[in-house]
Design a protein around this motif. Structure first.
Motif, PDB file in Angstrom:
ATOM      1  N   GLY B 103      35.340  53.785  10.363  1.00 28.01           N
ATOM      2  CA  GLY B 103      35.721  53.675   8.959  1.00 28.01           C
ATOM      3  C   GLY B 103      36.855  54.572   8.518  1.00 28.01           C
ATOM      4  O   GLY B 103      37.050  54.780   7.325  1.00 28.01           O
ATOM      5  N   GLN B 330      41.020  55.575  -8.207  1.00 33.03           N
ATOM      6  CA  GLN B 330      40.047  54.938  -7.320  1.00 33.03           C
ATOM      7  C   GLN B 330      39.287  53.860  -8.088  1.00 33.03           C
ATOM      8  O   GLN B 330      39.143  52.722  -7.623  1.00 33.03           O
ATOM      9  CB  GLN B 330      39.083  55.996  -6.767  1.00 33.03           C
ATOM     10  CG  GLN B 330      38.167  55.467  -5.673  1.00 33.03           C
ATOM     11  CD  GLN B 330      37.077  56.457  -5.312  1.00 33.03           C
ATOM     12  OE1 GLN B 330      36.536  57.143  -6.178  1.00 33.03           O
ATOM     13  NE2 GLN B 330      36.749  56.531  -4.030  1.00 33.03           N
ATOM     14  N   ALA B 331      38.844  54.204  -9.294  1.00 33.74           N
ATOM     15  CA  ALA B 331      38.078  53.256 -10.117  1.00 33.74           C
ATOM     16  C   ALA B 331      38.959  52.106 -10.601  1.00 33.74           C
ATOM     17  O   ALA B 331      38.578  50.929 -10.539  1.00 33.74           O
ATOM     18  CB  ALA B 331      37.457  53.987 -11.307  1.00 33.74           C
ATOM     19  N   ALA B 334      39.665  49.582  -7.845  1.00 36.82           N
ATOM     20  CA  ALA B 334      38.502  48.722  -7.584  1.00 36.82           C
ATOM     21  C   ALA B 334      38.386  47.639  -8.652  1.00 36.82           C
ATOM     22  O   ALA B 334      38.157  46.466  -8.352  1.00 36.82           O
ATOM     23  CB  ALA B 334      37.233  49.568  -7.531  1.00 36.82           C
ATOM     24  N   VAL B 339      39.486  46.465  -4.424  1.00 35.99           N
ATOM     25  CA  VAL B 339      39.593  47.322  -3.240  1.00 35.99           C
ATOM     26  C   VAL B 339      38.962  48.680  -3.539  1.00 35.99           C
ATOM     27  O   VAL B 339      39.298  49.306  -4.537  1.00 35.99           O
ATOM     28  CB  VAL B 339      41.081  47.508  -2.868  1.00 35.99           C
ATOM     29  CG1 VAL B 339      41.232  48.632  -1.866  1.00 35.99           C
ATOM     30  CG2 VAL B 339      41.658  46.210  -2.328  1.00 35.99           C
ATOM     31  N   PHE B 340      38.051  49.096  -2.655  1.00 39.23           N
ATOM     32  CA  PHE B 340      37.359  50.368  -2.835  1.00 39.23           C
ATOM     33  C   PHE B 340      38.021  51.395  -1.906  1.00 39.23           C
ATOM     34  O   PHE B 340      37.663  51.517  -0.742  1.00 39.23           O
ATOM     35  CB  PHE B 340      35.883  50.181  -2.492  1.00 39.23           C
ATOM     36  CG  PHE B 340      34.997  51.349  -2.794  1.00 39.23           C
ATOM     37  CD1 PHE B 340      35.429  52.464  -3.480  1.00 39.23           C
ATOM     38  CD2 PHE B 340      33.660  51.325  -2.389  1.00 39.23           C
ATOM     39  CE1 PHE B 340      34.585  53.533  -3.754  1.00 39.23           C
ATOM     40  CE2 PHE B 340      32.804  52.375  -2.659  1.00 39.23           C
ATOM     41  CZ  PHE B 340      33.275  53.485  -3.328  1.00 39.23           C
ATOM     42  N   ALA B 374      37.540  54.148   4.511  1.00 42.02           N
ATOM     43  CA  ALA B 374      36.741  53.272   3.656  1.00 42.02           C
ATOM     44  C   ALA B 374      36.103  54.066   2.523  1.00 42.02           C
ATOM     45  O   ALA B 374      35.519  55.134   2.761  1.00 42.02           O
ATOM     46  CB  ALA B 374      35.660  52.599   4.489  1.00 42.02           C
ATOM     47  N   GLY B 375      36.198  53.559   1.308  1.00 37.97           N
ATOM     48  CA  GLY B 375      35.540  54.187   0.165  1.00 37.97           C
ATOM     49  C   GLY B 375      34.038  54.337   0.369  1.00 37.97           C
ATOM     50  O   GLY B 375      33.418  55.290  -0.117  1.00 37.97           O
ATOM     51  N   ILE B 376      33.465  53.411   1.134  1.00 36.26           N
ATOM     52  CA  ILE B 376      32.010  53.434   1.343  1.00 36.26           C
ATOM     53  C   ILE B 376      31.527  54.638   2.145  1.00 36.26           C
ATOM     54  O   ILE B 376      30.328  54.884   2.218  1.00 36.26           O
ATOM     55  CB  ILE B 376      31.523  52.153   2.065  1.00 36.26           C
ATOM     56  CG1 ILE B 376      32.282  51.923   3.375  1.00 36.26           C
ATOM     57  CG2 ILE B 376      31.653  50.945   1.147  1.00 36.26           C
ATOM     58  CD1 ILE B 376      31.700  50.815   4.249  1.00 36.26           C
ATOM     59  N   LYS B 377      32.433  55.405   2.716  1.00 38.92           N
ATOM     60  CA  LYS B 377      31.990  56.594   3.457  1.00 38.92           C
ATOM     61  C   LYS B 377      31.558  57.735   2.548  1.00 38.92           C
ATOM     62  O   LYS B 377      31.015  58.726   3.015  1.00 38.92           O
ATOM     63  CB  LYS B 377      33.104  57.104   4.397  1.00 38.92           C
ATOM     64  CG  LYS B 377      33.266  56.279   5.670  1.00 38.92           C
ATOM     65  CD  LYS B 377      34.024  57.013   6.779  1.00 38.92           C
ATOM     66  CE  LYS B 377      33.091  57.724   7.760  1.00 38.92           C
ATOM     67  NZ  LYS B 377      33.804  58.177   8.996  1.00 38.92           N
ATOM     68  N   TYR B 378      31.803  57.608   1.247  1.00 34.03           N
ATOM     69  CA  TYR B 378      31.582  58.745   0.352  1.00 34.03           C
ATOM     70  C   TYR B 378      30.689  58.422  -0.834  1.00 34.03           C
ATOM     71  O   TYR B 378      31.128  58.510  -1.977  1.00 34.03           O
ATOM     72  CB  TYR B 378      32.929  59.298  -0.132  1.00 34.03           C
ATOM     73  CG  TYR B 378      33.917  59.445   0.986  1.00 34.03           C
ATOM     74  CD1 TYR B 378      33.811  60.502   1.885  1.00 34.03           C
ATOM     75  CD2 TYR B 378      34.911  58.497   1.190  1.00 34.03           C
ATOM     76  CE1 TYR B 378      34.694  60.624   2.949  1.00 34.03           C
ATOM     77  CE2 TYR B 378      35.800  58.612   2.248  1.00 34.03           C
ATOM     78  CZ  TYR B 378      35.690  59.673   3.123  1.00 34.03           C
ATOM     79  OH  TYR B 378      36.556  59.781   4.163  1.00 34.03           O
ATOM     80  N   PRO B 379      29.436  58.060  -0.600  1.00 30.62           N
ATOM     81  CA  PRO B 379      28.556  57.801  -1.742  1.00 30.62           C
ATOM     82  C   PRO B 379      28.385  59.069  -2.571  1.00 30.62           C
ATOM     83  O   PRO B 379      28.371  60.169  -2.019  1.00 30.62           O
ATOM     84  CB  PRO B 379      27.235  57.392  -1.075  1.00 30.62           C
ATOM     85  CG  PRO B 379      27.295  57.969   0.300  1.00 30.62           C
ATOM     86  CD  PRO B 379      28.737  57.969   0.685  1.00 30.62           C
ATOM     87  N   ILE B 381      30.425  60.471  -4.614  1.00 27.70           N
ATOM     88  CA  ILE B 381      31.602  61.280  -4.930  1.00 27.70           C
ATOM     89  C   ILE B 381      32.000  61.123  -6.392  1.00 27.70           C
ATOM     90  O   ILE B 381      32.610  62.009  -6.977  1.00 27.70           O
ATOM     91  CB  ILE B 381      32.776  60.936  -3.999  1.00 27.70           C
ATOM     92  CG1 ILE B 381      33.766  62.111  -3.991  1.00 27.70           C
ATOM     93  CG2 ILE B 381      33.463  59.651  -4.384  1.00 27.70           C
ATOM     94  CD1 ILE B 381      34.832  61.997  -2.938  1.00 27.70           C
TER      95      ILE B 381
END
Lengths: 383, 383
Positions: B103, B330-331, B334, B339-340, B374-379, B381
């Motif tokens: 990722g 970032q927000a 998305a 795109v995250f 990937a944005g999903i690596k950082y829940p 944040i």
């Protein structure tokens, strides 16, 4: 040459045909619907490096819609799990569906489903989810300029909730399982201008997922493996791969026996395994469903009869594996192969071990397992 | 035709050349080393759909090594951020480096670095990391059958720790920043049979990362964009892209002006921005480094002079952005694009806004930003 060869939509249960260019949910008989194509003149792909290379057998008619919605999803690698395969006496290949936007294979269904919905005038979608599908649909809906309402169990993975939130979608947390989330969505659909994008309640999500089948065949040089192993919740991926295999056979792109399809479930939620073993045509609702492989916690899949058909028509089978074994195989695969599977993906390795032990998979066979998402989506699951 | 055209390894500071088929760390003068190729006879790629399509300009000599180590990394999509681009009056393309194993773009450096180390007889690697590089190297090392010792700040993202642990690598948590982790690794290297794989302390990680530059050019139809914007910690990706551009120009694969390279840092850790603005040739250690974009918290990159060279030689620049702006972008990305982005990727959007506002990026220019993970690596944040 038409960009899409979509001809009509058909009911696999009652046979009724529907106009593909109207907005469709279930058939009047209550069954999910399947898209059909005029396969004459469809050519082998040489297009972009994404699932859209198969655009002729996908339902989106306008390439501009694809350009607007696609985030480059598809054409994920087929990774050789050398050491595990060797120790089991087979060739073991893993299709890595973690390598798509949103980190799960749900992106395939969302990309195609949202693109087609956009083309048909939809301005908002709603669905229940175990997390990943809702995350994918919320983000693709945002890209398409659509509203989304996503209901998921409160226990769903944290990051999937955050994906919905950051997309600007409306997140509804539900106490219970995915079928309870489905009830919440059903209520919302009664009063709001939202399109029902629930699993198999519209005909195009499955079209996105079937591309996994096309890719496996193309990546093997236009042939089928002996066995394809799929972690099965709603089962859309499995039904989709089966549909792709049938289409490719009709197209003459693959020949000979179809691969035996295997549905893997957790012993904590195994309605398909139970139905398969008992010879039933549909599944019964699984009470108190619970597994660490959260994505496959589906107590009663709406496409149960299609899943069971796919298994039986291909000489396949259904296997339940324990959570403990899933976690052990997740760790073992990381240590031996460098691959960090999601729990659902790890369940396929556990299933292959079981099927090899009892001889169902023969010495030297070629087996493709689907890792349906990235292991990195689930921090803390092993702690 | 040789699989790799690697000819020798060269010091970019003192000019000394080294035998490429021995194990190398830094030059005797203390500088990082760069791989050089015999570019005559190198052909445009038509190989596999991964970074290994550029094998002729990569250092791994044996295709079997690639087959053993690769997990299909590379050839990530270039996604059009339509709405953001339109609102800024530019063409804005995002290369999505979240779509690789582990990722993050660190997988590129790990795949090539580990494969080459394996070929040269290495049996264990050690390195300090902010998380993602260590995670990638630990998993690729596991795949190659190597041991790994990975030191990272205790604050590094949870999932990157777990990636090291599940790979079977040895995880060392350090109170402090990456330079403190570097001290721990330096001690271990004194007494153990481990290869130092720290950023730029071996010559091949950068070779993996340079493939981002090759891919951008190939995906644009063998031409360069006007600007490439890169979130800069250790800066290996930026140096690598610059190296790729120079190689491609020599190969005749791209012509004309090189794209202006932009290094983005957080205002909480901006040693390169400070050095660039003051005209210095190297950076000073940044005290009390701190940013939500954890991956670019590097107080004093060892390749500082190479980063600054790349910026100046291409007419580029360096920009610092605030954490608050990073989270807002970032927000926003998305919501608008589906795109995250990871925080480091979001920082590039913030930088583009700044550069567009002050006119450094002109109306109608084509800008490629690197989303390095990937944005999903950082829940969590954003919470």
């Amino acid at each position: 040459m038409a960009f899409s060869h979509l001809s009509h939509v058909e009911c696999p249960r009652c046979g009724l045909t529907h106009d593909a260019d109207t907005l469709l949910n279930l058939c009047s008989c209550g069954s999910p619907l399947l898209a059909r194509y005029d396969l004459a003149g469809v050519e082998k792909p040489d297009g972009p490096n994404s699932l859209w290379r198969y655009h002729q057998v996908l339902p989106v008619r306008d390439p501009d819609t694809v350009a607007a919605v696609s985030m480059g999803e598809g054409m994920t690698p087929l990774v050789n799990l050398h050491r595990t395969g060797q120790s089991l006496g087979i060739t073991l290949l893993m299709k890595d569906e973690g390598l798509v936007p949103t980190g799960s294979f749900k992106a395939r269904g969302a990309a195609v489903g949202v693109a087609r919905a956009l083309e048909l005038g939809v301005r908002g979608i709603a669905m229940p989810t175990n997390g990943n599908a809702g995350a994918a649909w919320a983000l693709y809906a945002a890209r398409a300029g659509m509203r989304s309402v996503i209901a998921m169990p409160r226990d769903a993975p944290l990051i999937t909730r955050e994906e919905v939130e950051i997309s600007g979608g409306e997140l509804v947390l539900v106490d219970g399982v995915i079928s309870d989330a489905g009830k919440v969505i059903a209520e919302r659909l009664k009063t709001e201008d939202l399109f029902d994008a629930s699993t198999l309640k519209e005909p195009y999500r499955i079209e996105g997922k079937k591309t996994m089948g096309y890719e496996i065949a193309e990546q093997l040089g236009w042939r089928s493996p002996d066995v394809i192993v799929y972690p099965t919740g709603g089962g859309v991926g499995l039904i989709g791969i089966h549909k792709a295999l049938l289409e490719m056979r009709e197209l003459g792109w693959v020949t000979g026996e179809l691969p035996r399809l295997v549905a893997v479930q957790s012993s904590g939620c195994a309605p398909i395994v139970k139905a398969f073993e008992s010879g039933a045509e549909t599944a019964e609702f699984w009470e108190d469903a619970r597994t660490i492989a959260f994505g496959i916690t589906v107590p009663k899949p709406i496409g149960d009869f299609l899943i069971l058909d796919a298994l039986r028509e291909t000489g396949g089978t259904a296997v339940a594996v324990d959570d403990e074994q899933i976690l052990a195989d997740q760790a073992e695969t990381a240590r031996l192969e460098g691959v960090f599977l999601c729990p659902e993906g790890a369940a396929t390795i556990s299933a292959v071990r079981t099927l090899r032990k009892d001889g169902w998979i023969a010495d030297g066979e070629e087996v493709v397992v689907l890792n349906t998402g990235a292991g990195i989506k689930y921090p803390g699951i092993r702690l």
